[in-house]
Motif scaffolding. Structure first.
Motif, PDB file in Angstrom:
ATOM      1  N   ARG A 187       0.891  -1.050  -0.079  1.00  0.00           N
ATOM      2  CA  ARG A 187      -0.127   0.032  -0.029  1.00  0.00           C
ATOM      3  C   ARG A 187       0.956   1.250   0.028  1.00  0.00           C
ATOM      4  O   ARG A 187       0.657   2.300   0.884  1.00  0.00           O
ATOM      5  CB  ARG A 187      -0.974  -0.108   1.290  1.00  0.00           C
ATOM      6  CG  ARG A 187      -1.948  -1.307   1.143  1.00  0.00           C
ATOM      7  CD  ARG A 187      -2.362  -1.566   2.468  1.00  0.00           C
ATOM      8  NE  ARG A 187      -1.695  -1.877   3.563  1.00  0.00           N
ATOM      9  CZ  ARG A 187      -0.697  -3.105   3.439  1.00  0.00           C
ATOM     10  NH1 ARG A 187      -1.029  -4.429   2.314  1.00  0.00           N
ATOM     11  NH2 ARG A 187       0.206  -3.258   4.314  1.00  0.00           N
ATOM     12  N   ASP A 225      -2.808  -1.076   8.845  1.00  0.00           N
ATOM     13  CA  ASP A 225      -3.433  -0.593   7.665  1.00  0.00           C
ATOM     14  C   ASP A 225      -4.844  -1.071   7.706  1.00  0.00           C
ATOM     15  O   ASP A 225      -5.810  -0.490   7.213  1.00  0.00           O
ATOM     16  CB  ASP A 225      -3.019  -0.704   6.249  1.00  0.00           C
ATOM     17  CG  ASP A 225      -1.499  -0.239   6.277  1.00  0.00           C
ATOM     18  OD1 ASP A 225      -1.394   0.964   7.115  1.00  0.00           O
ATOM     19  OD2 ASP A 225      -0.907  -0.414   5.304  1.00  0.00           O
ATOM     20  N   ARG A 241      -7.636  -1.377   4.533  1.00  0.00           N
ATOM     21  CA  ARG A 241      -6.958  -1.838   3.320  1.00  0.00           C
ATOM     22  C   ARG A 241      -5.870  -2.900   3.723  1.00  0.00           C
ATOM     23  O   ARG A 241      -5.107  -2.876   4.632  1.00  0.00           O
ATOM     24  CB  ARG A 241      -6.056  -0.696   2.917  1.00  0.00           C
ATOM     25  CG  ARG A 241      -6.716   0.534   2.209  1.00  0.00           C
ATOM     26  CD  ARG A 241      -6.887   0.481   0.928  1.00  0.00           C
ATOM     27  NE  ARG A 241      -5.870   0.208  -0.059  1.00  0.00           N
ATOM     28  CZ  ARG A 241      -5.101   1.302  -0.453  1.00  0.00           C
ATOM     29  NH1 ARG A 241      -5.448   2.588  -0.123  1.00  0.00           N
ATOM     30  NH2 ARG A 241      -4.079   1.033  -1.362  1.00  0.00           N
ATOM     31  N   VAL A 254      -1.392   4.664   1.164  1.00  0.00           N
ATOM     32  CA  VAL A 254      -2.319   5.113   2.282  1.00  0.00           C
ATOM     33  C   VAL A 254      -1.675   6.215   2.714  1.00  0.00           C
ATOM     34  O   VAL A 254      -0.506   6.376   2.554  1.00  0.00           O
ATOM     35  CB  VAL A 254      -2.642   3.756   3.296  1.00  0.00           C
ATOM     36  CG1 VAL A 254      -3.293   2.657   2.590  1.00  0.00           C
ATOM     37  CG2 VAL A 254      -1.191   3.282   3.580  1.00  0.00           C
TER      38      VAL A 254
END
Length: 222
Positions: free
Chosen positions: A153, A170, A176, A221
Motif C-alpha cells: 500500500r 492498515d 486496506r 495509504v
C-alpha cells in the motif's frame, strides 16, 4: 530456557499472534482492484523486449491464491533474459496472503545465498526509493540473481514480518489489506564476475517500477 529457543521461535509466535488478530479482531479490508490489468503492462522496457505472459499451472495458482498476476520474460539484444513476476492481492485474510519466495523457491530446489537488503533510487521530485531483498539462488551448478520486495500500500518492504505488521495496522486504520509481491530473476554464469549482469538487473528494476506503482497499483495509504 527461553534464551535457547532462539529468534525463530519468537518470530513464529509473533506471526501466530498476528494471524489470530487478523481473523478475530481486524476488520476485513476493502477489495482494491488494480488501476489497470497487469496483462497490459508494457512489453518494451528500454532495450528489454517482453514475451507473452506465461500462465501458471492451476496447481501453482491454488497455492499462490493471487487475484491478479503477471509472469513475463524480457530479453535484451544479447539474449540475456530477466523474469518479472508480480502477484497481486486485492485483499488479504488468513489463507489468502502473500507467499514469501524464501518458502516457495527452496521447495523447487533453489537455495538462497548471499542475502542482503538493498535500496535503489529513481531520481525525481520526490525520488522513488525501492527497498528490495537481493540474493543469489543456487541449484546444483546453476545460479540465478534475484531481487524481490513486498509492495504494501505504497511501501517497499523487505521483511515478511513487517509486511504482516503493516497489514494489521492498515486494516485497522484504512480498511486496506491489498498488497503484492514483486520478484525479478536472471541467470548467472557458473564462474567469474557478474557485475554487468547485476547492473542490468538494477537498471531493469528502475525502469519498470515507477510505471507499476503509479499506473497499476492502487494509491498509497496515508
Amino acid at each position: 530456557m527461553l534464551k535457547k529457543l532462539g529468534i525463530q521461535f519468537y518470530i513464529a509466535a509473533a506471526l501466530l499472534i498476528i494471524g489470530i488478530v487478523l481473523t478475530q479482531w481486524v476488520p476485513q479490508g476493502k477489495s482494491m482492484p488494480l488501476q489497470k490489468d497487469l496483462l497490459t503492462f508494457p512489453d518494451q522496457l528500454g532495450k528489454w523486449e517482453g514475451k507473452p505472459h506465461e500462465p501458471f499451472d492451476p496447481k501453482i495458482l491454488e497455492v499462490l491464491r493471487v487475484d491478479d498476476y503477471l509472469n513475463r520474460y524480457y530479453y535484451n539484444p544479447e539474449g540475456q533474459w530477466i523474469s518479472l513476476y508480480v502477484g497481486y492481492f486485492r485483499d488479504q485474510m488468513t489463507g489468502e496472503m502473500i507467499h514469501s519466495p524464501r518458502n516457495c523457491l527452496p521447495g523447487s530446489g533453489w537455495n538462497f545465498t548471499e542475502m542482503q537488503n538493498v535500496t535503489l533510487e529513481v531520481p525525481g521530485n520526490p525520488s522513488l526509493k525501492i527497498n528490495a531483498v537481493r540474493s543469489v539462488l543456487i541449484s546444483g551448478q546453476q545460479r540465478m540473481l534475484t531481487y524481490y520486495w513486498y509492495q504494501a500500500r505504497g511501501r517497499f518492504l523487505t521483511s515478511e514480518y513487517w509486511d504482516r505488521v503493516y497489514l494489521v495496522l492498515d486494516a485497522m486504520r484504512y480498511h486496506r489489506t491489498d498488497g503484492a509481491l514483486i520478484r525479478v530473476l536472471t541467470p548467472l554464469p557458473k564462474e567469474g564476475s557478474f557485475e554487468e549482469i547485476e547492473a542490468q538487473m538494477q537498471d531493469f528494476i528502475l525502469q519498470f517500477t515507477p510505471t507499476l506503482v503509479s499506473d497499476y497499483f492502487p494509491p498509497a495509504v496515508g
